[in-house]
Design an enzyme around this catalytic site. Sequence first.
Site, PDB file in Angstrom:
ATOM      1  N   HIS A 114       0.831  -1.200   0.000  1.00  0.00           N
ATOM      2  CA  HIS A 114       0.000   0.000   0.000  1.00  0.00           C
ATOM      3  C   HIS A 114       0.870   1.255   0.000  1.00  0.00           C
ATOM      4  O   HIS A 114       2.082   1.181   0.227  1.00  0.00           O
ATOM      5  CB  HIS A 114      -0.935   0.027   1.224  1.00  0.00           C
ATOM      6  CG  HIS A 114      -2.114  -0.888   1.095  1.00  0.00           C
ATOM      7  ND1 HIS A 114      -2.070  -2.216   1.471  1.00  0.00           N
ATOM      8  CD2 HIS A 114      -3.370  -0.677   0.623  1.00  0.00           C
ATOM      9  CE1 HIS A 114      -3.246  -2.779   1.240  1.00  0.00           C
ATOM     10  NE2 HIS A 114      -4.055  -1.870   0.722  1.00  0.00           N
ATOM     11  N   LYS A 126      -0.601   4.819   4.547  1.00  0.00           N
ATOM     12  CA  LYS A 126      -1.460   3.866   5.270  1.00  0.00           C
ATOM     13  C   LYS A 126      -0.915   3.657   6.678  1.00  0.00           C
ATOM     14  O   LYS A 126       0.294   3.453   6.859  1.00  0.00           O
ATOM     15  CB  LYS A 126      -1.550   2.538   4.519  1.00  0.00           C
ATOM     16  CG  LYS A 126      -2.577   1.578   5.120  1.00  0.00           C
ATOM     17  CD  LYS A 126      -2.869   0.433   4.186  1.00  0.00           C
ATOM     18  CE  LYS A 126      -3.876  -0.538   4.788  1.00  0.00           C
ATOM     19  NZ  LYS A 126      -5.172   0.096   5.093  1.00  0.00           N
TER      20      LYS A 126
END
Length: 269
Positions: free
Chosen positions: A158, A162
């Site tokens: 990600h 995040k």
Amino acid sequence: MSDLTQIAIVGASGRMGQMLIAAVNDSEHAVLSGVTERAGHAWVGQDLGVVMGGTASGVNVSDDPLEVFAKSQAIIDFTSPDATVAHAKLAAQARAVHVIGTTGFDAGHLAKLAAAARHCAIVRAGNMSLGVNLLVQLTKKVAAALDEDFDIEIVESHHRHKVDAPSGTALMLGEAAAIGRGVSLADVADRGRDGITGERKRGDIGFSAIRGGDVVGEHDVIFAADGERIVLRHLATDRQIFARGALKAALWGQGKSPGEYDMMDVLGL
């Protein structure tokens, strides 16, 4: 206009918040009933269209979720665990469908969400895309078909912003693999390796998290045995898939009895 589902978006200024607003505004089946931001945020009291860089929309950003929820039939929530739990209590009071894309909940958070679900429909998923939910089903079936000669590893990537790991989607996939194997994920999860860890324990389900750049979301479920590997993969290239899924969940939830649901229910899987 009365036939349109009244949907509120919380966390309006965030990347997902703005995508959710766009998805509702583009929908032929829903209308934006209001949006919220935390108290003290620069957007509070401002016209939503103006602060998003467009023309005036007539919808002002509020810091009072109770007022917004009271005129809404559904709330879409991709905020933080503590904020989502607070929103769940208010959504229950309003008897509005609460669609939750937030991840990173602990057991205490989940218990409070379960209590709220006694009074309203809650649709919660670590990932709202159709492809990911199909991958969850495939993972369950493959895990059930293969014995512990196949090690299971879940690798997720990600963007650098995040804040939780493993991702909610990775945990969904791990849970699916555990169900397929007939075990509890809590008993077999290996969520961190560093230093001299010793050999991999037979039957464990391993997790690895990569963070960097602007990666929207990539998930691999690896079944590795001597001489062969099976890799199930999902790549997300546009966050709009999550917004579309959340909107579908909000519309699906209308008229549903109080309780906890997920995207498997929404998609009929």
